[in-house]
Design a protein around this motif. Sequence first.
Motif, PDB file in Angstrom:
ATOM      1  N   SER A  96      68.443 -14.003 -10.170  1.00 37.97           N
ATOM      2  CA  SER A  96      67.178 -13.685 -10.834  1.00 37.97           C
ATOM      3  C   SER A  96      66.462 -12.572 -10.082  1.00 37.97           C
ATOM      4  CB  SER A  96      66.272 -14.924 -10.908  1.00 37.97           C
ATOM      5  OG  SER A  96      66.868 -15.927 -11.711  1.00 37.97           O
ATOM      6  N   ASN A  97      65.730 -11.764 -10.867  1.00 39.76           N
ATOM      7  CA  ASN A  97      65.061 -10.587 -10.297  1.00 39.76           C
ATOM      8  C   ASN A  97      63.560 -10.633 -10.579  1.00 39.76           C
ATOM      9  OD1 ASN A  97      67.521  -8.961  -9.476  1.00 39.76           O
ATOM     10  ND2 ASN A  97      67.936  -9.189 -11.657  1.00 39.76           N
ATOM     11  N   TRP A  98      62.807 -10.094  -9.607  1.00 38.91           N
ATOM     12  CA  TRP A  98      61.350  -9.959  -9.733  1.00 38.91           C
ATOM     13  C   TRP A  98      60.980  -8.524  -9.355  1.00 38.91           C
ATOM     14  CZ3 TRP A  98      63.795 -14.323  -8.294  1.00 38.91           C
ATOM     15  CH2 TRP A  98      63.370 -15.544  -8.849  1.00 38.91           C
ATOM     16  N   THR A  99      59.998  -7.977 -10.064  1.00 39.28           N
ATOM     17  CA  THR A  99      59.553  -6.605  -9.795  1.00 39.28           C
ATOM     18  C   THR A  99      58.036  -6.557  -9.758  1.00 39.28           C
ATOM     19  OG1 THR A  99      61.504  -5.675 -10.912  1.00 39.28           O
ATOM     20  CG2 THR A  99      59.641  -4.193 -10.558  1.00 39.28           C
ATOM     21  N   TRP A 100      57.505  -5.806  -8.800  1.00 44.77           N
ATOM     22  CA  TRP A 100      56.063  -5.553  -8.712  1.00 44.77           C
ATOM     23  C   TRP A 100      55.849  -4.047  -8.591  1.00 44.77           C
ATOM     24  CZ3 TRP A 100      58.539  -9.521  -6.364  1.00 44.77           C
ATOM     25  CH2 TRP A 100      58.060 -10.825  -6.602  1.00 44.77           C
ATOM     26  N   TRP A 101      54.666  -3.640  -8.991  1.00 43.59           N
ATOM     27  CA  TRP A 101      54.212  -2.257  -8.782  1.00 43.59           C
ATOM     28  C   TRP A 101      53.090  -2.295  -7.761  1.00 43.59           C
ATOM     29  CZ3 TRP A 101      56.713   1.903 -10.651  1.00 43.59           C
ATOM     30  CH2 TRP A 101      57.620   1.693 -11.699  1.00 43.59           C
ATOM     31  N   ILE A 102      53.341  -1.669  -6.614  1.00 42.86           N
ATOM     32  CA  ILE A 102      52.367  -1.670  -5.521  1.00 42.86           C
ATOM     33  C   ILE A 102      51.602  -0.355  -5.545  1.00 42.86           C
ATOM     34  CG2 ILE A 102      52.045  -1.846  -3.025  1.00 42.86           C
ATOM     35  CD1 ILE A 102      54.660  -3.393  -2.893  1.00 42.86           C
ATOM     36  N   THR A 103      50.280  -0.446  -5.600  1.00 40.32           N
ATOM     37  CA  THR A 103      49.425   0.747  -5.610  1.00 40.32           C
ATOM     38  C   THR A 103      48.463   0.693  -4.432  1.00 40.32           C
ATOM     39  OG1 THR A 103      49.517   0.753  -8.037  1.00 40.32           O
ATOM     40  CG2 THR A 103      47.862   2.170  -6.989  1.00 40.32           C
ATOM     41  N   PRO A 104      48.772   1.347  -3.329  1.00 37.03           N
ATOM     42  CA  PRO A 104      47.809   1.410  -2.212  1.00 37.03           C
ATOM     43  C   PRO A 104      46.629   2.311  -2.600  1.00 37.03           C
ATOM     44  CG  PRO A 104      50.052   1.961  -1.509  1.00 37.03           C
ATOM     45  CD  PRO A 104      50.032   2.017  -2.987  1.00 37.03           C
ATOM     46  N   HIS A 105      45.457   1.951  -2.110  1.00 36.82           N
ATOM     47  CA  HIS A 105      44.252   2.725  -2.423  1.00 36.82           C
ATOM     48  C   HIS A 105      43.833   3.648  -1.276  1.00 36.82           C
ATOM     49  CE1 HIS A 105      43.962   0.344  -6.013  1.00 36.82           C
ATOM     50  NE2 HIS A 105      43.856  -0.767  -5.314  1.00 36.82           N
ATOM     51  N   THR A 106      44.259   3.336  -0.072  1.00 35.36           N
ATOM     52  CA  THR A 106      43.917   4.164   1.078  1.00 35.36           C
ATOM     53  C   THR A 106      45.148   4.328   1.963  1.00 35.36           C
ATOM     54  OG1 THR A 106      43.149   2.199   2.292  1.00 35.36           O
ATOM     55  CG2 THR A 106      41.484   3.484   1.108  1.00 35.36           C
ATOM     56  N   ALA A 107      45.155   5.398   2.735  1.00 36.37           N
ATOM     57  CA  ALA A 107      46.251   5.633   3.668  1.00 36.37           C
ATOM     58  C   ALA A 107      46.093   4.753   4.905  1.00 36.37           C
ATOM     59  CB  ALA A 107      46.293   7.102   4.059  1.00 36.37           C
TER      60      ALA A 107
END
Length: 220
Positions: A96-107
Amino acid sequence: MPTQHSWVQAMDKARTSLFKGDLEYDDVRRLKFRAGHRTPFEVTVSGSWRNLGNGKPHQSVNVGAEIGVQLHCHGDATCQSDSSRRQPVLDSEDRSNWTWWITPHTAGPLTFSITVTTYFRDTDTVLDEQTIPLKAQVDAAPRGFLTVVWGWLKSGWVTVVGLATSLAAVWGAAKMIASDLRRRSRASTEEPPATDPDNAPDPDDEPPPRRQGQAAQQSD
């Protein structure tokens, strides 16, 4: 309706029937995280360990039941899931597979963690749970062309304003000096010339005043 004793027995049987599976996830050290940009992050849980030669990290987890995987962002970032939270991994062939989209807001540094939970049947009763902490580095977002141009224009405008202010101050000072010089010049031309004592007329050289008799004879 099952009794409490039979429920406990069923849970014990389910727990003893679990077996070791494999958790595979993206290596965060190889992912290019940038502030403001979405980056996919994938996790795979298999019924058996499989070396696919992709260099991804692996972790042993208990499977043989319904598995739930969550990704928790602890830093200044958003982790958006793109998969069902719970999926079955019942035998050695399941995957089974899971996927997320990670969006950092600051460096800067970013910490998050993977939580793998093994559930009893289709309930919320937890048979086993593991957490894997992760740490990544987020780069600053690259500056676009318009952003760079706007920075140049803004810097140039500040320079022009500063130069204009300096020139205005110099021009004002020059006008004040010129006005003062003109005033001094007018004042010097309006003053009467000073009398030289050496050139002053001698009172003894003036002719005596005429008497009235002499004036009458001259008129006749």
